[in-house]
Motif scaffolding. Structure first.
Motif, PDB file in Angstrom:
ATOM      1  N   ALA A 216      11.553 -20.408 136.823  1.00 25.27           N
ATOM      2  CA  ALA A 216      10.165 -20.068 137.181  1.00 25.27           C
ATOM      3  C   ALA A 216      10.114 -18.725 137.909  1.00 25.27           C
ATOM      4  N   VAL A 217       9.187 -17.898 137.451  1.00 24.51           N
ATOM      5  CA  VAL A 217       8.987 -16.596 138.091  1.00 24.51           C
ATOM      6  C   VAL A 217       7.496 -16.461 138.396  1.00 24.51           C
ATOM      7  N   THR A 218       7.170 -16.040 139.614  1.00 24.66           N
ATOM      8  CA  THR A 218       5.751 -15.864 139.955  1.00 24.66           C
ATOM      9  C   THR A 218       5.357 -14.409 139.735  1.00 24.66           C
ATOM     10  N   ILE A 219       4.327 -14.258 138.931  1.00 27.30           N
ATOM     11  CA  ILE A 219       3.847 -12.897 138.650  1.00 27.30           C
ATOM     12  C   ILE A 219       2.397 -12.776 139.107  1.00 27.30           C
ATOM     13  N   PHE A 220       1.916 -11.557 139.191  1.00 25.96           N
ATOM     14  CA  PHE A 220       0.502 -11.338 139.450  1.00 25.96           C
ATOM     15  C   PHE A 220      -0.137 -10.908 138.133  1.00 25.96           C
ATOM     16  N   ASP A 221      -0.986 -11.764 137.597  1.00 20.52           N
ATOM     17  CA  ASP A 221      -1.564 -11.541 136.269  1.00 20.52           C
ATOM     18  C   ASP A 221      -2.802 -10.632 136.383  1.00 20.52           C
ATOM     19  N   GLU A 222      -2.542  -9.377 136.624  1.00 12.04           N
ATOM     20  CA  GLU A 222      -3.641  -8.425 136.826  1.00 12.04           C
ATOM     21  C   GLU A 222      -4.582  -8.316 135.613  1.00 12.04           C
ATOM     22  N   PRO A 223      -4.082  -8.280 134.373  1.00 17.88           N
ATOM     23  CA  PRO A 223      -5.023  -8.186 133.238  1.00 17.88           C
ATOM     24  C   PRO A 223      -6.030  -9.337 133.217  1.00 17.88           C
ATOM     25  N   SER A 224      -5.580 -10.551 133.562  1.00 19.09           N
ATOM     26  CA  SER A 224      -6.519 -11.686 133.562  1.00 19.09           C
ATOM     27  C   SER A 224      -7.501 -11.578 134.718  1.00 19.09           C
ATOM     28  N   VAL A 225      -7.028 -11.053 135.857  1.00 19.01           N
ATOM     29  CA  VAL A 225      -7.933 -10.851 136.998  1.00 19.01           C
ATOM     30  C   VAL A 225      -9.047  -9.877 136.605  1.00 19.01           C
ATOM     31  N   ILE A 226      -8.654  -8.805 135.948  1.00 18.65           N
ATOM     32  CA  ILE A 226      -9.640  -7.791 135.544  1.00 18.65           C
ATOM     33  C   ILE A 226     -10.633  -8.388 134.544  1.00 18.65           C
ATOM     34  N   MET A 227     -10.106  -9.182 133.612  1.00 18.28           N
ATOM     35  CA  MET A 227     -10.984  -9.791 132.611  1.00 18.28           C
ATOM     36  C   MET A 227     -11.963 -10.779 133.267  1.00 18.28           C
ATOM     37  N   LEU A 228     -11.453 -11.558 134.215  1.00 19.53           N
ATOM     38  CA  LEU A 228     -12.329 -12.517 134.904  1.00 19.53           C
ATOM     39  C   LEU A 228     -13.370 -11.798 135.761  1.00 19.53           C
ATOM     40  N   MET A 229     -12.968 -10.666 136.303  1.00 15.87           N
ATOM     41  CA  MET A 229     -13.909  -9.879 137.096  1.00 15.87           C
ATOM     42  C   MET A 229     -15.112  -9.482 136.233  1.00 15.87           C
ATOM     43  N   ARG A 230     -14.816  -9.125 135.000  1.00 15.19           N
ATOM     44  CA  ARG A 230     -15.896  -8.781 134.073  1.00 15.19           C
ATOM     45  C   ARG A 230     -16.802  -9.989 133.817  1.00 15.19           C
ATOM     46  N   VAL A 231     -16.198 -11.163 133.667  1.00 20.48           N
ATOM     47  CA  VAL A 231     -16.978 -12.386 133.435  1.00 20.48           C
ATOM     48  C   VAL A 231     -17.882 -12.664 134.642  1.00 20.48           C
ATOM     49  N   VAL A 232     -17.310 -12.504 135.842  1.00 21.55           N
ATOM     50  CA  VAL A 232     -18.094 -12.738 137.062  1.00 21.55           C
ATOM     51  C   VAL A 232     -19.264 -11.756 137.127  1.00 21.55           C
ATOM     52  N   LEU A 233     -18.979 -10.508 136.825  1.00 16.00           N
ATOM     53  CA  LEU A 233     -20.034  -9.482 136.873  1.00 16.00           C
ATOM     54  C   LEU A 233     -21.138  -9.805 135.858  1.00 16.00           C
ATOM     55  N   GLU A 234     -20.763 -10.161 134.639  1.00 15.72           N
ATOM     56  CA  GLU A 234     -21.771 -10.482 133.616  1.00 15.72           C
ATOM     57  C   GLU A 234     -22.572 -11.724 134.007  1.00 15.72           C
ATOM     58  N   ASN A 235     -21.883 -12.675 134.616  1.00 17.03           N
ATOM     59  CA  ASN A 235     -22.576 -13.878 135.078  1.00 17.03           C
ATOM     60  C   ASN A 235     -23.629 -13.499 136.126  1.00 17.03           C
ATOM     61  N   TYR A 236     -23.202 -12.658 137.086  1.00 14.25           N
ATOM     62  CA  TYR A 236     -24.146 -12.255 138.123  1.00 14.25           C
ATOM     63  C   TYR A 236     -25.328 -11.486 137.516  1.00 14.25           C
ATOM     64  N   LEU A 237     -25.025 -10.561 136.607  1.00 15.19           N
ATOM     65  CA  LEU A 237     -26.101  -9.731 136.027  1.00 15.19           C
ATOM     66  C   LEU A 237     -27.094 -10.596 135.252  1.00 15.19           C
ATOM     67  N   THR A 238     -26.591 -11.606 134.554  1.00 16.08           N
ATOM     68  CA  THR A 238     -27.486 -12.503 133.811  1.00 16.08           C
ATOM     69  C   THR A 238     -28.343 -13.322 134.775  1.00 16.08           C
ATOM     70  N   PHE A 239     -27.716 -13.781 135.852  1.00 14.98           N
ATOM     71  CA  PHE A 239     -28.457 -14.517 136.890  1.00 14.98           C
ATOM     72  C   PHE A 239     -29.592 -13.642 137.438  1.00 14.98           C
TER      73      PHE A 239
END
Lengths: 49, 252
Positions: free
Chosen positions: B91-114
């Motif tokens: 087991a190796v722990t990594i920081f999944d930055e690409p997924s963080v960035i992608m989720l950030m976009r989802v959060v932003l779009e969610n907020y903008l739609t709200f």
């Protein structure tokens, strides 16, 4: 960004629901101020670079 | 635009300080502070239930919209605790930055739609129209899914009736009649859940600082679509888990 969007969502909800506004206004003043200022950082066009 | 910091108001300076105080923290310490705000947001929304607050039907959709924001934000924060991958069964722990960035976009779009649906500075009637269009597009899309079970077909038949009902409602709206003919046609095809607003335009109308979001939006899009830039970033970076990753602080 997440932090500020959460703060903005809280303030938006206080405008949508009177009951949420009332519940927000009884929170500790320092929390209210922090949410207000983070929202301001997110939305204030005067801070545009 | 202001180049001289002495020109900022006291409130401007306080808002910059509030932000600077946070970005000095280590990632995990900061995520805990954000979790507290997410908790507060959840409690405030939940108070509508606990206090049995009655609202109009159109406004009830704001609540699941906020919960969606809470889900995505919480998952994003959780990713700062590291993602476990296995290399040669170790087991190796990594920081999944690409997924963080992608989720950030989802959060932003969610907020903008709200914001677009519930908070924009327009009449309640126009908000109801926007919500009808948003619902119509979502349901219409689902009625076009290929399905095989009898149960699913029955449900789809029911939804088709609902889609037709909303379509009639939209067609008779003054806001629909104000649109150009080609726009009306596009809308009824169910492809415009936010009418003709781009994400960039929604950033503008929601009052978010364009300098913070405008460029980041395109950057984040490349991660969602596996464009070259997103792969280049993986090739040139090491995704080892660290307590403080400065460039990622801006997503928190």
């Amino acid at each position: 960004m997440i932090h500020m969007l959460i703060c903005k969502s809280i303030l938006d909800l206080t405008k949508l629901f009177a009951s949420i506004k009332k519940n927000f206004e009884v929170l500790d003043k320092s929390i209210q101020a922090e949410i207000y200022f983070l929202n301001r950082f997110l939305t204030d066009s005067e801070l545009d670079k | 635009m202001k180049n001289n910091t002495t020109m900022f108001s006291t409130e401007d300076k306080a808002s910059v300080k509030a932000w600077n105080d946070y970005i000095q923290k280590e990632n995990l310490e900061y995520t805990k502070d954000i979790y507290d705000k997410v908790d507060l947001l959840t409690q405030l929304v939940d108070s509508l239930h606990t206090e049995d607050i009655k609202t109009e039907e159109w406004l009830t959709w704001s609540e699941p919209m906020i919960y969606k924001l809470v889900f995505h934000s919480s998952t994003l924060l959780q990713m700062f605790y590291g993602t476990r991958i296995y290399i040669k069964q170790k087991a190796v722990t990594i920081f999944d930055e690409p997924s963080v960035i992608m989720l950030m976009r989802v959060v932003l779009e969610n907020y903008l739609t709200f914001f677009y649906l519930f908070c924009d500075n327009i009449s309640v009637e126009e908000k109801k129209f926007r919500i009808s269009v948003w619902k119509y597009c979502g349901l219409k899309q689902r009625t076009e899914f290929n399905i095989s079970t009898i149960e699913a077909k029955e449900k789809q038949a029911q939804e088709l009736l609902l889609v037709e009902e909303i379509k009639k409602e939209i067609g008779s709206s003054i806001f629909y009649l104000k649109l150009k003919k080609d726009e009306q046609s596009l809308l009824l095809k169910g492809k415009k859940p936010r009418l003709f607003y781009s994400w960039e335009k929604l950033i503008r109308i929601s009052g978010l600082r364009r300098d913070l979001f405008k460029n980041l939006y395109g950057y984040k899009s490349s991660y969602a679509h596996s464009e070259f830039l997103s792969v280049l970033q993986i090739k040139s970076n090491h995704y080892g888990f660290k307590k403080k990753i400065k460039n990622i602080m801006y997503y928190l």
